[in-house]
Design an enzyme around this catalytic site. Structure first.
Site, mmCIF file in Angstrom:
data_model
loop_
_atom_site.group_PDB
_atom_site.id
_atom_site.type_symbol
_atom_site.label_atom_id
_atom_site.label_comp_id
_atom_site.label_asym_id
_atom_site.label_seq_id
_atom_site.Cartn_x
_atom_site.Cartn_y
_atom_site.Cartn_z
ATOM 1 N N CYS A 2 -8.528 7.828 -8.598
ATOM 2 C CA CYS A 2 -8.126 8.802 -9.600
ATOM 3 C C CYS A 2 -7.405 9.924 -8.872
ATOM 4 O O CYS A 2 -7.475 10.022 -7.653
ATOM 5 C CB CYS A 2 -9.354 9.359 -10.300
ATOM 6 S SG CYS A 2 -10.383 8.070 -11.022
ATOM 7 N N ARG A 27 -2.102 6.976 -8.593
ATOM 8 C CA ARG A 27 -3.514 6.786 -8.237
ATOM 9 C C ARG A 27 -4.347 6.255 -9.408
ATOM 10 O O ARG A 27 -5.501 5.885 -9.243
ATOM 11 C CB ARG A 27 -4.127 8.114 -7.782
ATOM 12 C CG ARG A 27 -3.415 8.757 -6.630
ATOM 13 C CD ARG A 27 -4.058 10.075 -6.298
ATOM 14 N NE ARG A 27 -5.386 9.880 -5.749
ATOM 15 C CZ ARG A 27 -5.646 9.675 -4.471
ATOM 16 N NH1 ARG A 27 -4.656 9.643 -3.609
ATOM 17 N NH2 ARG A 27 -6.874 9.514 -4.051
ATOM 18 N N TRP A 74 -8.345 6.083 -13.122
ATOM 19 C CA TRP A 74 -8.325 4.622 -12.975
ATOM 20 C C TRP A 74 -9.773 4.184 -13.158
ATOM 21 O O TRP A 74 -10.635 4.493 -12.332
ATOM 22 C CB TRP A 74 -7.809 4.235 -11.593
ATOM 23 C CG TRP A 74 -7.645 2.764 -11.405
ATOM 24 C CD1 TRP A 74 -6.555 2.019 -11.725
ATOM 25 C CD2 TRP A 74 -8.586 1.860 -10.817
ATOM 26 N NE1 TRP A 74 -6.771 0.701 -11.389
ATOM 27 C CE2 TRP A 74 -8.005 0.576 -10.830
ATOM 28 C CE3 TRP A 74 -9.875 2.007 -10.289
ATOM 29 C CZ2 TRP A 74 -8.657 -0.546 -10.333
ATOM 30 C CZ3 TRP A 74 -10.535 0.893 -9.800
ATOM 31 C CH2 TRP A 74 -9.912 -0.371 -9.822
ATOM 32 N N ASN A 99 -13.265 12.184 -8.384
ATOM 33 C CA ASN A 99 -12.649 10.968 -7.850
ATOM 34 C C ASN A 99 -13.654 10.350 -6.892
ATOM 35 O O ASN A 99 -14.170 11.039 -6.015
ATOM 36 C CB ASN A 99 -11.351 11.327 -7.101
ATOM 37 C CG ASN A 99 -10.761 10.134 -6.379
ATOM 38 O OD1 ASN A 99 -10.920 8.993 -6.808
ATOM 39 N ND2 ASN A 99 -10.080 10.383 -5.275
ATOM 40 N N GLY A 100 -13.960 9.065 -7.082
ATOM 41 C CA GLY A 100 -14.923 8.402 -6.193
ATOM 42 C C GLY A 100 -15.925 7.608 -7.004
ATOM 43 O O GLY A 100 -15.673 7.284 -8.164
ATOM 44 N N GLU A 482 2.670 -12.534 1.049
ATOM 45 C CA GLU A 482 3.105 -11.217 0.569
ATOM 46 C C GLU A 482 4.066 -11.376 -0.613
ATOM 47 O O GLU A 482 4.002 -10.628 -1.589
ATOM 48 C CB GLU A 482 3.738 -10.440 1.741
ATOM 49 C CG GLU A 482 4.376 -9.111 1.381
ATOM 50 C CD GLU A 482 3.427 -8.091 0.771
ATOM 51 O OE1 GLU A 482 2.200 -8.310 0.745
ATOM 52 O OE2 GLU A 482 3.934 -7.082 0.267
ATOM 53 N N LYS A 486 3.375 -9.829 -4.300
ATOM 54 C CA LYS A 486 4.341 -8.929 -4.965
ATOM 55 C C LYS A 486 4.667 -9.437 -6.360
ATOM 56 O O LYS A 486 4.683 -8.694 -7.318
ATOM 57 C CB LYS A 486 5.608 -8.890 -4.149
ATOM 58 C CG LYS A 486 6.168 -7.798 -3.391
ATOM 59 C CD LYS A 486 5.588 -6.507 -3.065
ATOM 60 C CE LYS A 486 4.122 -6.312 -3.055
ATOM 61 N NZ LYS A 486 3.576 -5.600 -1.926
ATOM 62 N N GLU A 489 1.557 -9.136 -8.822
ATOM 63 C CA GLU A 489 1.069 -7.817 -9.218
ATOM 64 C C GLU A 489 2.018 -7.072 -10.147
ATOM 65 O O GLU A 489 1.572 -6.297 -10.980
ATOM 66 C CB GLU A 489 0.677 -6.954 -8.014
ATOM 67 C CG GLU A 489 1.808 -6.456 -7.165
ATOM 68 C CD GLU A 489 1.334 -5.648 -5.967
ATOM 69 O OE1 GLU A 489 0.404 -4.857 -6.109
ATOM 70 O OE2 GLU A 489 1.909 -5.814 -4.882
ATOM 71 N N HIS A 505 -2.077 -31.710 0.674
ATOM 72 C CA HIS A 505 -3.544 -31.757 0.666
ATOM 73 C C HIS A 505 -4.107 -31.204 -0.643
ATOM 74 O O HIS A 505 -5.284 -30.829 -0.695
ATOM 75 C CB HIS A 505 -4.094 -31.009 1.877
ATOM 76 C CG HIS A 505 -3.626 -31.594 3.175
ATOM 77 N ND1 HIS A 505 -4.091 -32.808 3.643
ATOM 78 C CD2 HIS A 505 -2.692 -31.183 4.063
ATOM 79 C CE1 HIS A 505 -3.475 -33.097 4.788
ATOM 80 N NE2 HIS A 505 -2.624 -32.130 5.054
ATOM 81 N N LYS A 603 -2.713 2.714 -6.846
ATOM 82 C CA LYS A 603 -2.173 2.588 -5.498
ATOM 83 C C LYS A 603 -3.229 2.817 -4.424
ATOM 84 O O LYS A 603 -3.327 2.077 -3.470
ATOM 85 C CB LYS A 603 -1.022 3.556 -5.304
ATOM 86 C CG LYS A 603 -0.370 3.340 -3.954
ATOM 87 C CD LYS A 603 1.084 3.626 -3.968
ATOM 88 C CE LYS A 603 1.730 3.190 -2.681
ATOM 89 N NZ LYS A 603 1.932 1.744 -2.632
HETATM 90 C C1 F6R Z 1 0.048 -4.421 -2.847
HETATM 91 C C2 F6R Z 1 -0.614 -3.237 -2.315
HETATM 92 C C3 F6R Z 1 -2.052 -3.339 -1.961
HETATM 93 C C4 F6R Z 1 -2.353 -2.449 -0.745
HETATM 94 C C5 F6R Z 1 -3.865 -2.396 -0.497
HETATM 95 C C6 F6R Z 1 -4.198 -1.579 0.735
HETATM 96 O O1 F6R Z 1 1.392 -4.182 -3.103
HETATM 97 O O2 F6R Z 1 -0.025 -2.208 -2.194
HETATM 98 O O3 F6R Z 1 -2.442 -4.653 -1.713
HETATM 99 O O4 F6R Z 1 -1.684 -2.947 0.375
HETATM 100 O O5 F6R Z 1 -4.501 -1.842 -1.608
HETATM 101 O O6 F6R Z 1 -3.741 -0.274 0.622
HETATM 102 P P1 F6R Z 1 -3.532 0.625 1.890
HETATM 103 O O7 F6R Z 1 -2.424 0.050 2.680
HETATM 104 O O8 F6R Z 1 -3.204 1.993 1.354
HETATM 105 O O9 F6R Z 1 -4.820 0.605 2.654
#
Ligand code: F6R
Length: 608
Positions: A2, A27, A74, A99-100, A482, A486, A489, A505, A603
């Site tokens: 949050c 956030r 969030w 937040n937490g 990756e 991408k 998500e 397999h 994020k």
């Molecule tokens: C995907 C993404 C997440 C972050 C993960 C770790 O696009 O951004 O998978 O990589 O939540 O976040 P950080 O790097 O901030 O520890």
């Protein structure tokens, strides 16, 4: 997860708080709220949905106050709803944003319910307001009441609180959740991220765990974990206004994709010399420590772990070191092998990811050789609590899907690889070759960005599918992972990644005309084997999209081929990330999803 913002000013505070919330929507963005002292009352507004809806309510109701707190949520405990939105209040007297996660919330809730407190939300946060209300019956001030919270709350929290009876100040407390104080002229602020305060100040105090602060327009007093008045170090952090705006781009993600040549240049800046990496780029004494490393343990989450998986290949091939990789959320629970010759490497864009931080704290108590963080946020807990640090210097990343953070992490990890090899005198010629190639990398990334028109041609074909497979072999398998992450998500298309040799397999059973298969196929020793795997896909009617640099030599008989720029093989994982990011972005754009703020995600994942 949050975002909190708080301000004590001598001007109207509403717009300022809303602006700060907008900057922290990355956030969390399922509900938002605000509370501010207005005359002898506290105005309290909450809305379900994004900050924009709260702003509209503010425009209708026009509360005018000078001291206030605000929050963008969030959801963890309790679904997104107006009742679960912050600020929470008790007896119309105490208002808090949090937040937490409060881990002992059930027992505290039971205790407070027995005392007659009624709960209107399903959150773990509302009880904080009730605890404060109860404390205020015996303590003399909001400051003392908040200090009295610390013994009762287990878990991670950053809290800002208002007491209706103290209209001239607000109080903050921090434990294992980020919170910074911004210092202005006749006004002071607090936020989960300095970015939210970038237009207001460049002077910050970073709160430490256990700190409580009383903030008024003309004063800030910080008390440490033992409730002693302390002077926390003042930092100047200049965040350029354009770094936190979209400029001419439709989305932050698009802007961040196109910032990568400069971001990678910034990661390299001041860290490489003529033919080798410079000494001690991870901090004083780091070169000496790196010479002692016999093994590496990497811990990270999501995209950051994918960067680590690529680096594990580099550590082995260039520095001759074995690497153990772990999801940060798993690492502490698996009785990890720990010894005095192992370097713990954590990777994190935000530096506040709860699992990664918990792993670092666990490891800091053990007998590792040392801990080294690759991180993008200098004020973050990870940056401050690690023995050594390399900042990726990518600038703020706001789009929830990580792009420039990933390529700069990879660049930083290559610098770590070179430093490890240099510390023990391994592969000097190869190191020289890579340094040379690194200098050209920003230019190569620009060339890869120029492939956008070709990617625009294939995006519609993927946008109307429900699934996708990403294939890569060796060092490109993490890039395939990756790419799949991408796509899923931000476009909500189900996507998986496999090392291409694994196809037969099991996953080959999935292949039909509805299954696009995206392959990362630069020329390398496994390329021919990969082509055989791709032919197997084609024979089963799968639609192939291949990113490579040797179409004719590979002799692939069908599928769409996108010709990538050449670059040193060891750096190709960085380069091949770029078209996959553009592809995901364009597919999501066609599907009309909320690209910068995809559903259910946030994020900065500050809960375990
Ligand atoms: C995907 C993404 C997440 C972050 C993960 C770790 O696009 O951004 O998978 O990589 O939540 O976040 P950080 O790097 O901030 O520890």
């Amino acid at each position: 997860m949050c975002g909190i913002i708080a301000a004590a000013t001598d001007r109207s505070v509403g717009k300022l708080l809303i602006k700060g919330l907008y900057k922290m929507e990355y956030r969390g963005y399922d509900s938002a709220g605000i509370a501010m002292h207005v005359d002898d009352q506290v105005a309290h507004l909450r809305t379900l949905g994004k900050v924009k809806l709260l702003e509209e309510r503010m425009k209708l109701e026009k509360p005018k106050g000078k001291i206030g707190i605000a929050h963008t949520r969030w959801a963890t405990h309790g679904e997104p709803s107006e009742l679960n939105a912050h600020p929470h209040q008790s007896n119309d007297r105490v208002f808090i944003v949090h937040n937490g996660i409060i881990e002992n919330y059930l027992s505290l809730k039971e205790e407070l319910t027995k005392e007659g407190y009624a709960f209107s939300s399903k959150t773990d946060s509302e009880l904080i307001a009730h605890l404060l209300d109860r404390n205020l019956k015996t303590y003399n001030s909001l400051l003392e009441a908040v200090q009295g919270l610390k013994d009762r709350l287990d878990g991670a929290y950053a809290i800002a609180a208002l007491d209706q009876n103290e209209p001239d100040n607000l109080v903050l407390v921090r434990n294992r959740s980020p919170l910074v104080i911004g210092l202005g002229k006749n006004e002071n602020f607090a936020a989960s991220d300095p970015l939210a305060l970038a237009e207001l100040t460049n002077k910050f105090l970073i709160m430490e765990d256990g700190d409580v602060a009383k903030v008024a327009p003309d004063s800030v007093e910080v008390f440490d974990a033992k409730n002693q008045l302390v002077n926390r170090e003042q930092l100047t952090i200049d965040i350029k206004a354009e770094a936190a705006s979209k400029g001419d781009f439709k989305h932050y993600m698009e802007k961040e994709i196109f910032e990568q040549p400069q971001a990678v240049l910034n990661t390299l800046d001041g860290r490489i010399g003529g033919e080798d990496v410079l000494e001690n780029i991870f901090g004083e004494g780091s070169s000496e420590l790196l010479a002692k490393v016999k093994r590496v343990q990497v811990v990270a989450c999501g995209t950051s772990l994918h960067a680590g998986r690529v680096a594990a290949n580099w550590f082995s091939a260039i520095a001759g070191l074995p690497t153990q990789m772990d999801y940060a959320s798993e690492y502490r629970y698996k009785n990890p092998y720990i010894d005095e010759d192992t370097l713990l490497v954590t990777i994190s864009q935000s530096g506040e990811t709860a699992d990664t931080l918990a792993a670092l704290r666990y490891a800091n108590d053990k007998d590792y050789l040392g801990s080294l963080a690759i991180c993008n946020v200098p004020t973050s807990s990870l940056a401050r609590e690690s023995d050594f640090l390399l900042l990726t210097n990518a600038g703020p990343e706001i789009g929830v899907a990580s792009t420039k953070a990933f390529t700069t992490q990879l660049t930083a990890l290559m610098l770590l690889t070179l430093s490890l090899a240099k510390a023990t005198g391994k592969n000097p010629r190869l190191r020289g070759r890579i340094i040379k190639a690194l200098r050209f990398l920003p230019e190569k990334i620009s060339e890869a960005l120029a492939l956008k028109p070709e990617i625009l041609e294939i995006a519609p074909e993927i946008a109307n599918k429900n699934n996708a497979l990403f294939l890569g072999r060796g060092i490109f398998y993490p890039i395939a992972k990756e790419g799949a992450l991408k796509l899923k998500e931000i476009s909500y298309i189900h996507a998986e990644a496999y090392p291409a040799g694994e196809l037969k397999h099991g996953p080959l059973a999935l292949i039909d005309g509805e299954m696009p298969v995206i392959a990362i196929a630069p020329e390398h020793e496994l390329a021919e084997k990969l082509v055989s795997n791709l032919e197997e896909v084609k024979a089963r009617g799968g639609a192939l999209y291949v990113f490579g640099n040797a179409e004719e030599r590979l002799g692939l008989t069908s599928g769409k081929y996108i010709n990538m720029p050449d670059c040193d093989f060891l750096l190709t994982p960085i380069l091949y990330s770029i078209p996959l990011q553009i592809l995901s972005y364009e597919v999501a754009l066609l599907r009309g999803t909320d690209i910068d703020q995809p559903r259910n995600l946030a994020k900065s994942v500050t809960v375990e």
